[in-house]
Each structure stands twice: as C-alpha cells, then as structure tokens.
Design a protein around this motif. Sequence first.
Motif, PDB file in Angstrom:
ATOM      1  N   ALA A 102       2.363  40.013 -56.041  1.00 52.06           N
ATOM      2  CA  ALA A 102       3.874  39.670 -56.806  1.00 52.06           C
ATOM      3  C   ALA A 102       4.766  40.838 -56.498  1.00 52.06           C
ATOM      4  O   ALA A 102       5.950  40.892 -56.264  1.00 52.06           O
ATOM      5  CB  ALA A 102       3.803  39.013 -58.052  1.00 52.06           C
ATOM      6  N   VAL A 103       4.332  42.093 -57.282  1.00 51.93           N
ATOM      7  CA  VAL A 103       4.912  43.272 -57.340  1.00 51.93           C
ATOM      8  C   VAL A 103       5.273  43.801 -55.773  1.00 51.93           C
ATOM      9  O   VAL A 103       6.392  44.084 -55.672  1.00 51.93           O
ATOM     10  CB  VAL A 103       4.217  44.373 -58.077  1.00 51.93           C
ATOM     11  CG1 VAL A 103       4.823  45.546 -57.964  1.00 51.93           C
ATOM     12  CG2 VAL A 103       4.146  43.854 -59.618  1.00 51.93           C
ATOM     13  N   ALA A 104       4.292  43.940 -54.743  1.00 52.19           N
ATOM     14  CA  ALA A 104       4.509  44.455 -53.673  1.00 52.19           C
ATOM     15  C   ALA A 104       5.422  43.679 -52.975  1.00 52.19           C
ATOM     16  O   ALA A 104       6.527  44.324 -52.237  1.00 52.19           O
ATOM     17  CB  ALA A 104       3.178  44.322 -52.883  1.00 52.19           C
ATOM     18  N   LYS A 105       5.411  42.606 -52.973  1.00 53.15           N
ATOM     19  CA  LYS A 105       6.185  41.661 -51.954  1.00 53.15           C
ATOM     20  C   LYS A 105       7.611  41.605 -52.414  1.00 53.15           C
ATOM     21  O   LYS A 105       8.623  41.486 -51.825  1.00 53.15           O
ATOM     22  CB  LYS A 105       5.718  40.295 -51.647  1.00 53.15           C
ATOM     23  CG  LYS A 105       4.369  40.084 -50.754  1.00 53.15           C
ATOM     24  CD  LYS A 105       3.947  38.867 -50.480  1.00 53.15           C
ATOM     25  CE  LYS A 105       2.815  38.612 -49.334  1.00 53.15           C
ATOM     26  NZ  LYS A 105       2.453  37.347 -49.157  1.00 53.15           N
ATOM     27  N   SER A 106       7.892  41.425 -53.679  1.00 48.97           N
ATOM     28  CA  SER A 106       9.131  40.993 -54.273  1.00 48.97           C
ATOM     29  C   SER A 106       9.855  42.481 -54.263  1.00 48.97           C
ATOM     30  O   SER A 106      11.021  42.391 -53.880  1.00 48.97           O
ATOM     31  CB  SER A 106       9.213  40.471 -55.846  1.00 48.97           C
ATOM     32  OG  SER A 106       8.304  41.444 -56.556  1.00 48.97           O
ATOM     33  N   TYR A 107       9.210  43.480 -54.696  1.00 50.12           N
ATOM     34  CA  TYR A 107       9.978  44.897 -54.691  1.00 50.12           C
ATOM     35  C   TYR A 107      10.150  45.242 -53.386  1.00 50.12           C
ATOM     36  O   TYR A 107      11.409  45.664 -53.023  1.00 50.12           O
ATOM     37  CB  TYR A 107       8.842  45.770 -55.368  1.00 50.12           C
ATOM     38  CG  TYR A 107       9.606  47.169 -55.316  1.00 50.12           C
ATOM     39  CD1 TYR A 107      10.617  47.585 -56.062  1.00 50.12           C
ATOM     40  CD2 TYR A 107       9.095  48.109 -54.195  1.00 50.12           C
ATOM     41  CE1 TYR A 107      11.275  48.894 -55.937  1.00 50.12           C
ATOM     42  CE2 TYR A 107       9.713  49.375 -54.120  1.00 50.12           C
ATOM     43  CZ  TYR A 107      10.882  49.757 -55.027  1.00 50.12           C
ATOM     44  OH  TYR A 107      11.481  50.995 -55.294  1.00 50.12           O
ATOM     45  N   ALA A 108       9.415  44.917 -52.204  1.00 48.09           N
ATOM     46  CA  ALA A 108       9.783  45.259 -50.916  1.00 48.09           C
ATOM     47  C   ALA A 108      10.982  44.747 -50.311  1.00 48.09           C
ATOM     48  O   ALA A 108      11.614  45.051 -49.557  1.00 48.09           O
ATOM     49  CB  ALA A 108       8.571  44.971 -49.956  1.00 48.09           C
ATOM     50  N   LYS A 109      11.043  43.200 -50.696  1.00 46.13           N
ATOM     51  CA  LYS A 109      12.192  42.564 -50.245  1.00 46.13           C
ATOM     52  C   LYS A 109      13.447  43.038 -50.902  1.00 46.13           C
ATOM     53  O   LYS A 109      14.664  43.075 -50.197  1.00 46.13           O
ATOM     54  CB  LYS A 109      12.100  41.081 -50.816  1.00 46.13           C
ATOM     55  CG  LYS A 109      13.080  40.114 -49.976  1.00 46.13           C
ATOM     56  CD  LYS A 109      12.987  40.119 -48.479  1.00 46.13           C
ATOM     57  CE  LYS A 109      13.721  38.997 -47.949  1.00 46.13           C
ATOM     58  NZ  LYS A 109      13.777  38.844 -46.517  1.00 46.13           N
ATOM     59  N   ASP A 213       6.898  32.746 -50.465  1.00 44.62           N
ATOM     60  CA  ASP A 213       5.420  33.005 -50.995  1.00 44.62           C
ATOM     61  C   ASP A 213       5.347  32.641 -52.431  1.00 44.62           C
ATOM     62  O   ASP A 213       6.658  32.927 -53.074  1.00 44.62           O
ATOM     63  CB  ASP A 213       5.043  34.503 -50.869  1.00 44.62           C
ATOM     64  CG  ASP A 213       5.244  34.919 -49.446  1.00 44.62           C
ATOM     65  OD1 ASP A 213       6.357  35.035 -48.959  1.00 44.62           O
ATOM     66  OD2 ASP A 213       4.150  35.443 -48.884  1.00 44.62           O
ATOM     67  N   ARG A 214       4.500  32.102 -52.810  1.00 45.33           N
ATOM     68  CA  ARG A 214       4.295  31.709 -54.378  1.00 45.33           C
ATOM     69  C   ARG A 214       3.625  32.842 -54.797  1.00 45.33           C
ATOM     70  O   ARG A 214       2.322  32.977 -54.921  1.00 45.33           O
ATOM     71  CB  ARG A 214       3.431  30.413 -54.412  1.00 45.33           C
ATOM     72  CG  ARG A 214       3.952  29.160 -53.764  1.00 45.33           C
ATOM     73  CD  ARG A 214       3.175  27.837 -54.100  1.00 45.33           C
ATOM     74  NE  ARG A 214       3.844  26.947 -53.237  1.00 45.33           N
ATOM     75  CZ  ARG A 214       3.252  26.244 -52.149  1.00 45.33           C
ATOM     76  NH1 ARG A 214       2.149  26.852 -51.641  1.00 45.33           N
ATOM     77  NH2 ARG A 214       4.075  25.336 -51.457  1.00 45.33           N
TER      78      ARG A 214
END
Length: 776
Positions: A102-109, A213-214
């Motif tokens: 959750a942190v990795a994908k949302s922050y990268a976006k 992504d969920r």
Amino acid sequence: MHTPPLVSIVLPVHNDEAWIANALESCLRQSNGRFEVICVDDASTDGTNEVIRGFQAKDERIRLIRLEQNGSAFQGRRAGIMAAKGEYVLFVDGDDELAPDAVAKSYAKARATDADLVGFGVEVTNPDGQTVRGYQKRLAPIHRSLSGEDVFSGLFPVGTAAQGQLWRYLFRTSLLREVHEMLPADLVLPRVNDLPIIFLAAARARKYVSIPDRLYRYFFRRGDSGHAVADVAQFAYYMGAIDAAECIRPALESLTLSRKDPTELIRSYESARLSMIANVIGYLHKNLSSDLHGACLDLLHTRVPQPDVVLAAVTHCPEVLPVLATSGRRIEAGERPVRSVLLTTKTLTTGGVSGVLLSQAHFLLEAGYKVTIVAHRKDSSPDGVPEGAKFIEMKGKGLPARVQEWADICRDEEIDVIIDQQILYSRQWPAYALMARALGVPTIGWIHTFGLRPIYDQNDLSTFLTDHLGALATTVTLSPLDVAYWKLRGIEHTVFLPNPPSPLLIESAAMEVSKEAPAGRIELVWWGRLDERMKKPVELLFAAQELRRLSVDFQLTVIGPGWQDYTVGDLAAEVEKRGLAEHVKVVGPRRGEELIRSIDAAHLFVTTSIIEGYQLTLAEAQVRGLPVVMYELPWLVPVQDNKGIVAVRQGDAVGLAREIAAFAEDSERYLSYSRASVKAAERMTSYDMSSLYQQLLQGALPAEFSPEPTLDDARQILDWAVFYAETGFADSAAKPRRTAQARKVSLARRVARRSIRTFPALEPVLRRVQRVHKAL
C-alpha cells in the motif's frame, strides 16, 4: 527513526482490542519501510492501549497519542494529521488492514504525478471470509486522472451517493491540514466522520490520480459498520450522518468565494447532503420494525425539512417511499382553505383520462377556483384547456429534477390541493404526492378503472397501489364496489364519484330525443378503441355470426382507432375472413358531428368490454335514445338501476346476439328500452359536478359516496377476482409465443403505423410488414 518517513499511516482506535494487532501487523509488513504509524487512542476503555504499547516496544516507527476524552474518529484522525511527519498520509481503521504494498505503490504514484490525492481499490470481506463483490466494485476508482475543479466534480458527481471512506486515498499531508483549518477544532462526529475531510480535500486538490490495485482490506460488519438499527435511540445515533454534511456548510461558503462559478460546487454539496439523509432513511426500510417508522420519521423531521427527506429518498433510495407513504402524517382534505387547484396527468391527449381532467377543470373554474394543469411529459395537446386555466408542461430530466420542479410549481402557483389522474398509469406518482405532502399540500388520486384490473392484467399494481396510497389525502374511485375493494385493502380514505359528463353528453342532454323502432334492418353501433384485451371487439364478430345464423337483418358499424397490435385493417381483414363484410363495417375513428351522425343512424349500442371503470359511452349512447346490449359489468354506476340496458354474462356472444334479435322482433320492447335509456342518461347528467368537487376538496362529501364494505361486496369482489385471474391466465396462455424476429417486426409495424399518419405514401410499406409479421 534515522530517516524521515515518506508516508504517515494514521490509525484512529477506540476499543479495538480484538483487531488492532492485525491492523498493526499489516502496517509493519509494508514493502517500503519509510513510514510511521501514528496510533491515536480515542479514550479506549479496553486493552487496546496495551496491545499498541507491545508493538511500540518492538518497532520505533509506531507512535501513540492518547486522547483523554472520546472525540470520535474525526478528532482521532485530526490529531494524527497534525502530528504526521510524512509528506503523505494513509489512513487505516483499527478493525481493517493494509495490503503489503500500500505504501510503496500509492507513494510512487503520488511522486511520479505530483498528485494531491491518489485513489486505489479496496478488498471487501464479510464475516464469513467471502468477498463482497458489489461493494468492492462500488469502491473501485472510476477516474484515472483529474485536474483542477474536475477533481471535485469527478469524485462527488451530482445525483450519486457521496462516498467518504478516507482509507481509499493517499493524501498530501499539507492538504489535510488546510482542510482541518476550515473546520471547527472541537468538531465531534460519531457517524460518517470522514465525509467532511474528503469532500473539502477534493474541493481544494489540484491533482488526483488512481491505481486499480486493491491496497486496503475492509472487513464488513466489524466494529460499527453495517449493523442493524433496533430502536429509536439507535436511529438517533445513525442520524449523526447528517451532521457530517451540515458541518461542511460554513467551509463551503469560503470555497465559493474562490471560484468564478460556484454552481457545481453548491449542487454537489446539496447532492452529498441528500445522500447523507438517504443514508439515514435507508435504515427505515432495511432494519427497523415498522411500528417504529412513525417515531423515527418524526425525529428525523426535527432535523431535516420534510421536502429534503422526500428528495433524498427519490434520488438515492426509492425503496423507502412506501415507508414514507404509510408512516408520514397524512393531510386530510379540507385541512386548509382551497383557492388554487392543480390538475395533473402524464400528457394531455384526446383520450378519456384527459377528457375527464379537462371537464374537471371546467367545473372547478365554474366553482371559482384558480386552476393549473400540469403535464408530466411533453407532446401534449393543450387545445382543450379551458379559458382561465394555466397549462404547464414539465421540462426536468430525471425523476429527482422533476420532483424538485414539482415542488417549485406548487410554491410558485400557491397550490392548495392536487388532483392526480395518473396514478394508474405511472409508478412515479408517489414521489410527487409525497413531495406535495411535505409542502403541506394534499393530493387526491383518481383510479380510472375497476380495482381488479391488475389481477386481470397479471401484474403487481394492486400491491404497489396499496403500498403507496397512504401518501394521498383521498383516493377517488368510480363505483361503490371499488370503494369496498380498496377499503378491504386497508385504504380507508376512499370515495367514489361519477365521471364528469363528456361534451357530447352535455350537448345531447338538452335535446328532445325520440327514436323509432327498427323497421326491417336493425342498425347496430360499437365505438371505442380496438383494444382486444379490454374491449374485445372480436367478440362482435361472434355475435354477428350468430345473428346471421338467426336470419336477423342487421348492419354493425364498428368505430374507433387501432390499438397496440390491432389495427382497423386487422379487424376489417378478420371481417372479410369470416364472410361478414355484408353485415359489418369497420370504419376507424370518428369524432364530433361525424360520430353523432353514426350514433343517430343506429338503433342499438352494443358493447363487449370485459372490464371498465365508468364507461361514458353507455351514457353517450343512451342520451341519444339507444338501448344498450352488453356483457355484464354490474359494478358500473351507469349500469345500476338502468332499465335501458340488457346485460348477458361475460363472453356470451350468442346471448348478445339473441338479445339483439329480440329487439329487432319486438317494436314495443325496443321503444320501452329507448325511453328508459333517455331517462337513465338524464340521471347521469343530473349531478351537480361543481358542488361535488367542492365537497371533495373540502373533505365534506356525503357518506353515501364512501360506503362501508358489506359481506355481499366481499362476495362479489371474490367472485370477480376469481373470474379475472382465470381469464387473464387463460388469455396469456393462449397467446402464442413470438420469436425475437417477430417481436422486431411487430415493433417495425407500430413505427410504420405512426409514420403513415404523417406520410400516407408509406402505407404500402406497412402492408408488407404486416404480411411478414403474419408469416412469422
């Protein structure tokens, strides 16, 4: 923590001892380790604190803030936001979990797009461990990217349910702090405490992006989510959702000043507010016992104007309308002085219902009332609107907009009472009646057919009407037996009134009428629409065959427009097929003087209807001196004590023919019935309609117009209910199933039929379509 966090995970908790460990473990499993977890304990009284401290001792990224007094999750999140060190914030509730990335994908976006908001999907699980796919789909992001003011309009579209759920987004921390500065620092929101934040954040954000992504795991029915409401006190608690919308209003005023055109912002806010009201009234339908509905509605009306409750139901949860109809306060006819009357139907046409409405308008104007006529749909023919009445054609698109337009009309025209003619022909009328009632305006509804019609039609209209007629001040029917039927169904405020006389009836009543008995050939006339299901014109051909077998010299003229699958040409072809062209003429519609000449040229009026509500054609025939031979419809007011009518049992075409033959053979009998017909018609034109309508509007009709059901009434209703149920079933079973191709051809046929009215040259096309249709 040696490096500053990129993301702060804010976790508000209150008595979450059973689940908090799972929530924290999901945070600590993040693939990107540059985060902090800010647990804000909202004055828990269980072991939640101890669980958090145990995790805190093992991982320095976990922080704990304790609130001394319970301030709701709103205050918990606020404290976490103000303490956050990360550039962005994720939220997780104490009974839910984050996906590992959750942190990795949302922050990268967020970093790649410089977004203020990042939306993502949610995994929804019920207590049995099953995926709740419908809810999961509703929570999925819709837009990939939004910028500027489109962020707000995209996330809060007008007319849809407002979605809060802060845990569906990654937020820029500075944006959340700006939002909290717009709201009272001491605000407490026990219910829907996330809506004000996401609403204002969407209004201030400049860039939104999403990923499919969920990243969040929501556990349905854990904590306070999704539980039943068992009593008025719990309903009062759930009413707190309304505060979530109301607290935004002051902040909204400052936002409107920063926009060139704040119209959409205001509309979206009102839509979100209605959504919160709908969230509350939804519990009336889903969870609450019916004996609590009235008390809960009374409580809700202390907080929310009644028109807003109706509009919220219409927009977001129409399934609650029956609850509002049966549980809301009924307005009695005559509670307020009546000066201005609104008459309404779907469209004004040349048909029977419109004729009744226009006649009512005439008599109400005659009685001194201001009259407004409203058509709910376009393409009306307002030529018949009497001088002095105002005609309005509604323009709104979609039921919510039209109900709001309805409210505006009621206010602008200062309407005191409404007479609605469309309750048999539209399932939207309860919304309008409830809105009028919310404004203090009673609605009187007109049922234009026999109460058992839905049984014959094999639909659920009887139940629909029973569920919603409570929204009306008075239900008007056309016969005493109808009154009995609806009262036995629990609709106590039911009356019957005769239909107003038609222009033909009024004009003819002043004439001296003297018919001569047939000498030689007997002339018969039938008129009405060629509706085989209701008016049974083909039955005429069976009677004609029997008359021919009896060697009766007769001529039958069939007058009327085609209807649905039966055209004038269809019936004429059937006449030819049966070898009856010498005796039966199908002439299509006739009106005015042409119709009167056809009536006057006849000796007998024959009617084959299987069901009717009032049937003005009976009186129109009798006023010109014609005896009537018909199938029995004993509840009809024009039939009762009418010595100018001979009735045989339903479907007995041979009996019809024999009664016609008896008139052809007996001049004295004919003249006796002719004179009786004129007297019966005089009775049907003797009502003081202006006075009756005044009494109706004032709730002062004599008791004879609202008789109590008797055992004999119940027996008749039961007998006819069985007849219509069996007949309706038999008719449906006998109707051949058509192929998909045949249905398409039938549609083309109807389109062609309409077209040749404007372009007669298209008639050959219709004929070819008819041949193909018959072949199929």
